[in-house]
Write an enzyme that holds these catalytic residues in place. Structure first.
Site, PDB file in Angstrom:
ATOM      1  N   HIS A 145       0.818  -1.214   0.000  1.00 11.39           N
ATOM      2  CA  HIS A 145       0.000   0.000   0.000  1.00 11.39           C
ATOM      3  C   HIS A 145       0.857   1.272   0.000  1.00 11.39           C
ATOM      4  O   HIS A 145       0.332   2.373   0.081  1.00 11.39           O
ATOM      5  CB  HIS A 145      -0.908  -0.031   1.243  1.00 11.39           C
ATOM      6  N   LYS A 147       3.218   4.408  -1.162  1.00 17.24           N
ATOM      7  CA  LYS A 147       3.373   5.335  -2.292  1.00 17.24           C
ATOM      8  C   LYS A 147       4.649   6.120  -2.037  1.00 17.24           C
ATOM      9  O   LYS A 147       4.664   7.061  -1.224  1.00 17.24           O
ATOM     10  CB  LYS A 147       2.192   6.296  -2.415  1.00 17.24           C
ATOM     11  N   ASP A 152      16.508  11.376  -7.913  1.00 16.31           N
ATOM     12  CA  ASP A 152      17.925  11.767  -7.839  1.00 16.31           C
ATOM     13  C   ASP A 152      18.500  11.710  -6.428  1.00 16.31           C
ATOM     14  O   ASP A 152      19.552  12.298  -6.166  1.00 16.31           O
ATOM     15  CB  ASP A 152      18.121  13.182  -8.399  1.00 16.31           C
ATOM     16  N   HIS A 313      -9.685  11.127   2.030  1.00 12.55           N
ATOM     17  CA  HIS A 313      -8.758  10.007   1.971  1.00 12.55           C
ATOM     18  C   HIS A 313      -7.478  10.273   2.771  1.00 12.55           C
ATOM     19  O   HIS A 313      -6.531   9.500   2.711  1.00 12.55           O
ATOM     20  CB  HIS A 313      -8.418   9.719   0.500  1.00 12.55           C
ATOM     21  N   LYS A 315      -4.722  10.566   5.719  1.00 15.08           N
ATOM     22  CA  LYS A 315      -4.343   9.716   6.851  1.00 15.08           C
ATOM     23  C   LYS A 315      -3.464  10.571   7.767  1.00 15.08           C
ATOM     24  O   LYS A 315      -2.291  10.802   7.487  1.00 15.08           O
ATOM     25  CB  LYS A 315      -3.562   8.484   6.388  1.00 15.08           C
ATOM     26  N   ASP A 320      -1.592  16.772  20.586  1.00 14.32           N
ATOM     27  CA  ASP A 320      -1.192  17.924  21.409  1.00 14.32           C
ATOM     28  C   ASP A 320      -0.518  19.037  20.602  1.00 14.32           C
ATOM     29  O   ASP A 320       0.244  19.838  21.163  1.00 14.32           O
ATOM     30  CB  ASP A 320      -0.260  17.471  22.540  1.00 14.32           C
TER      31      ASP A 320
END
Length: 395
Positions: A145, A147, A152, A313, A315, A320
């Site tokens: 999952h 990405k 470079d 979508h 995450k 705090d």
């Protein structure tokens, strides 16, 4: 008699799937690697809109001179995806080594013709997590999952966006796509590159090396890569560290019993808990699977809303105002126990304040999860909640 045979066959098939999955879990716990944490430093920029992200992303790839290494969970077959692949082919034709890793299920649209075109242009392509025997059903649910893009050895991208027009708001079903993706520079790039290189070796047997360059000092960052082990425990540690406020943004909210208990304890101790989830769903049953948990927390005083200005979508976990987790792991059982994920922790309070402000702007326009919403939810939603309860390990 025929009905009996059919029922026996269906029951046997279901039991075989359950057995396959359970045995896969046992094997994974023995052979999977524990969550890995690396402290480093770097500079970072947040993208929450697909159009601005892909503009910068494509420009950085186009300017590559040394090497481009990319891993995505989903690459669609549409205008934006074709542009992405054309840029990679062009770089390869210019003599820049390009490695592209796509999850076997998420990138199912990368067909043989496309793979041949990539190969002819010089792009090195491989599939991650091909389902295999034995334990086929379990392997089918084990996904990469992550990405990750490394350009470079100087620039890295990670986050929730995949490649496709969905993620730029061009799908009328979802509308505006809210997500978080980070562009990193600095030493953290080398740590993220190491995660990609480990994956590439696992799926191809080819050993790549990180690109060693001098990086200036930056802000504190931690990189976590996980193999479906340790994410739930790490999220639990984060939640238990809070003293004032916990902010959670996730497309899927399916906590473990321990995580739910820690969130309830936080509320009991007077800690503010905010949760933002999407009103729309992009997968069957995932929204309904979370309602029972959201309701338990709502009854204890949590502030919960549904993002309804498109699809949510992102995450993110903020604690705090001094700690933020942004990456690929969702607040669900798949990310906790099945998927390969990569997350980063950032600690810069100015940056976190800006992320927090954006989060509450989304909360401001969202639909409250309250007694009125619960009372008026549809019969189909209530039925799906019952079904989802049986499917939580796969959600």
């Amino acid at each position: 008699m025929i009905v009996v045979i059919i029922l026996i066959s269906i029951t046997t098939f279901i039991l075989l799937l359950i057995s396959d999955f359970k045995m896969g879990q046992i094997s994974h716990k023995k052979t999977g690697y524990p969550i890995n944490t690396a402290e480093t430093h770097g500079q970072y920029e947040l993208f929450s809109n697909g159009l601005t992200l892909f503009e910068a992303f494509f420009q950085d790839i186009s300017e590559a001179k040394v090497r481009v290494d990319i891993s995505f969970f989903i690459i669609d077959q549409d205008e934006l995806s074709r542009k992405f692949l054309d840029i990679l082919k062009k770089k390869a034709q210019e003599g820049v080594p390009v490695h592209l890793l796509g999850d076997r299920l998420g990138c199912y649209q990368i067909n043989k013709q496309i793979r041949n075109e990539l190969k002819e242009a010089g792009v090195h392509f491989a599939f991650a997590e091909k389902p295999s025997f034995p334990l086929f059903f379990y392997h089918l649910n084990r996904r990469n999952h992550r990405k990750i893009t490394v350009i470079d050895g100087k620039i890295a991208y990670i986050g929730g966006f995949n490649v496709g027009s969905n993620y730029t708001g061009h799908n009328p079903k979802f509308g505006d796509w809210r997500d978080y993706h980070l562009r990193y520079t600095g030493e953290v790039v080398e740590k993220l590159h190491a995660v990609f290189i480990k994956d590439w070796y696992e799926y191809t047997g080819e050993k790549l090396t990180t690109i060693k360059i001098s990086h200036p000092e930056g802000k504190k960052v931690s990189v976590l890569d996980s193999d479906g082990l340790g994410v739930a425990e790490e999220f639990n540690r984060i939640i238990r560290s809070a003293s004032k406020e916990i902010i959670i943004g996730t497309p899927y909210f399916i906590p473990t019993p321990k995580l739910l208990h820690s969130l309830k304890n936080a509320l009991k101790n007077g800690i503010e808990l905010h949760i933002l989830v999407p009103m729309k769903s992009d997968h069957p049953f995932v929204k309904e699977a979370g309602i029972v948990f959201l309701n338990e927390l709502y009854q204890k005083g949590a502030h919960i809303k549904f993002f309804d200005a498109g699809f949510y979508h992102s995450k993110v976990i903020i604690v705090d105002g001094g700690f933020a987790d942004i990456g690929t792991a969702n607040f669900d059982r798949r990310s906790f126990f099945l998927n390969k994920e990569v997350n980063t922790y950032v600690y810069d309070k100015t940056f976190i304040a800006a992320v927090r402000e954006g989060y509450f702007q989304d909360m401001k326009d969202a639909v409250p999860f309250d007694e009125s919403w619960l009372k008026n939810r549809s019969l189909s939603t209530k039925i799906n909640e019952k079904i989802a309860a049986k499917l939580r390990p796969l959600l």
